[in-house]
Design an enzyme around this catalytic site. Structure first.
Site, PDB file in Angstrom:
ATOM      1  N   SER A 142       0.871  -1.178   0.000  1.00 52.09           N
ATOM      2  CA  SER A 142       0.000   0.000   0.000  1.00 52.09           C
ATOM      3  C   SER A 142       0.907   1.226   0.000  1.00 52.09           C
ATOM      4  CB  SER A 142      -0.834  -0.011   1.286  1.00 52.09           C
ATOM      5  OG  SER A 142      -1.408   1.250   1.543  1.00 52.09           O
ATOM      6  N   TYR A 155      -1.343   0.227  10.770  1.00 50.51           N
ATOM      7  CA  TYR A 155      -1.372  -0.233   9.379  1.00 50.51           C
ATOM      8  C   TYR A 155      -0.042   0.090   8.692  1.00 50.51           C
ATOM      9  CZ  TYR A 155      -3.291  -0.835   4.614  1.00 50.51           C
ATOM     10  OH  TYR A 155      -3.520  -1.238   3.322  1.00 50.51           O
TER      11      TYR A 155
HETATM   12  C1  8X3 Z   1      -4.838   1.873   1.512  1.00 51.09           C
HETATM   13  C2  8X3 Z   1      -4.257   3.070   0.895  1.00 51.09           C
HETATM   14  O1  8X3 Z   1      -4.456   5.583   0.523  1.00 51.09           O
HETATM   15  O2  8X3 Z   1      -6.503   4.387   1.068  1.00 51.09           O
HETATM   16  O3  8X3 Z   1      -3.976   0.770   1.422  1.00 51.09           O
HETATM   17  O4  8X3 Z   1      -4.805   4.727   2.798  1.00 51.09           O
HETATM   18  S1  8X3 Z   1      -5.058   4.525   1.344  1.00 51.09           S
END
Ligand code: 8X3
Length: 247
Positions: A142, A155
């Protein structure tokens, strides 16, 4: 066996096999569809078997129950995979958007469990088959694995951890002719936020309101392309965001 059935059986036996985890919805389901359309035989793994079976039927793939946080489930899943040319470690996700001061330790543990240890378990279990096939692993990280943000610490820590592990896999497995790639998607409109906000639809919708969001299919197209690159080419990392999201 009729000639047609024989042809189908032969095709099935010689087709390259892609395993996609977290394949019951979002980026995983879209990747399974894109890979199948590109000629892969796709094995879908996720906890929600019924949803996954419908997708598998649609694309001529196979659905096998998989909980990446459970070693027994991963072992049982891997036993049913006879061949693996491509592994898309897509299962993962965020829980909560709380400041470090208010962090819930169990939620942090769960995020580490699904994003990092889940990827470790499935990769480790399928590595012998991937080696046999000179295969390819694509880890779904991500932008949270690159850019920390307020409320994201749990996260962020998990996805930074996943990115570190991906890099080490690349170092360790390059000599064994395996390809290792990482995709870092930004804002993609999926169930991601619904899970993050523990089912609160209103909060989840706010994340995507009045913004240019990516669709799961946009990331699936990257998965398809990375997997289709010739064997001498390794896409190390691909960062993909909507035009209005700058990290
Ligand atoms: C999620 C990315 O930009 O929506 O993995 O936080 S974001």
């Amino acid at each position: 066996m009729t000639e047609q059935a024989h042809k189908q059986a032969h095709e099935q036996a010689t087709k390259k096999v892609a395993v996609v985890t977290g394949a019951s919805s979002g980026i995983g389901a879209a990747s399974a569809r894109a890979l199948a359309a590109d000629g892969w035989h796709v094995i879908l793994g996720a906890r929600r078997l019924e949803r996954m079976q419908a997708i598998a039927q649609e694309i001529g793939g196979e659905a096998i129950a998989l909980d990446v946080s459970d070693q027994g489930s991963v072992d049982a899943f891997a036993e049913q995979v006879q061949r693996c040319d491509l592994l898309v470690n897509n299962a993962g996700g965020a829980i909560g958007l709380d400041a470090v001061a208010d962090a819930n330790v169990e939620e942090w543990q769960r995020m580490y469990e699904i994003n990092v240890l889940g990827t470790l378990r499935v990769s480790k279990a399928l590595l012998p088959k991937l080696r046999e096939a000179n295969g390819h692993i694509i880890n779904m990280s991500s932008v949270a694995g690159i850019a920390p943000y307020a409320g994201g610490a749990g996260y962020n820590a998990a996805k930074f951890g996943l990115s570190a592990m991906t890099k080490v896999m690349r170092i360790e497995l390059a000599e064994q002719h395996l390809r290792i790639s990482e995709i870092n998607p930004g804002r993609v409109e999926t169930d991601f936020s619904l899970v993050r906000f523990r089912g609160d639809q209103q909060q989840a919708e706010k994340v995507y309101a009045d913004k240019l969001n990516l669709r799961a299919e946009d990331i699936a197209e990257a998965v398809r392309w990375i997997a289709a690159c010739p064997a001498h080419m390794n896409i190390d990392r691909m960062v993909i965001t909507p035009q209005d999201q700058v990290i």
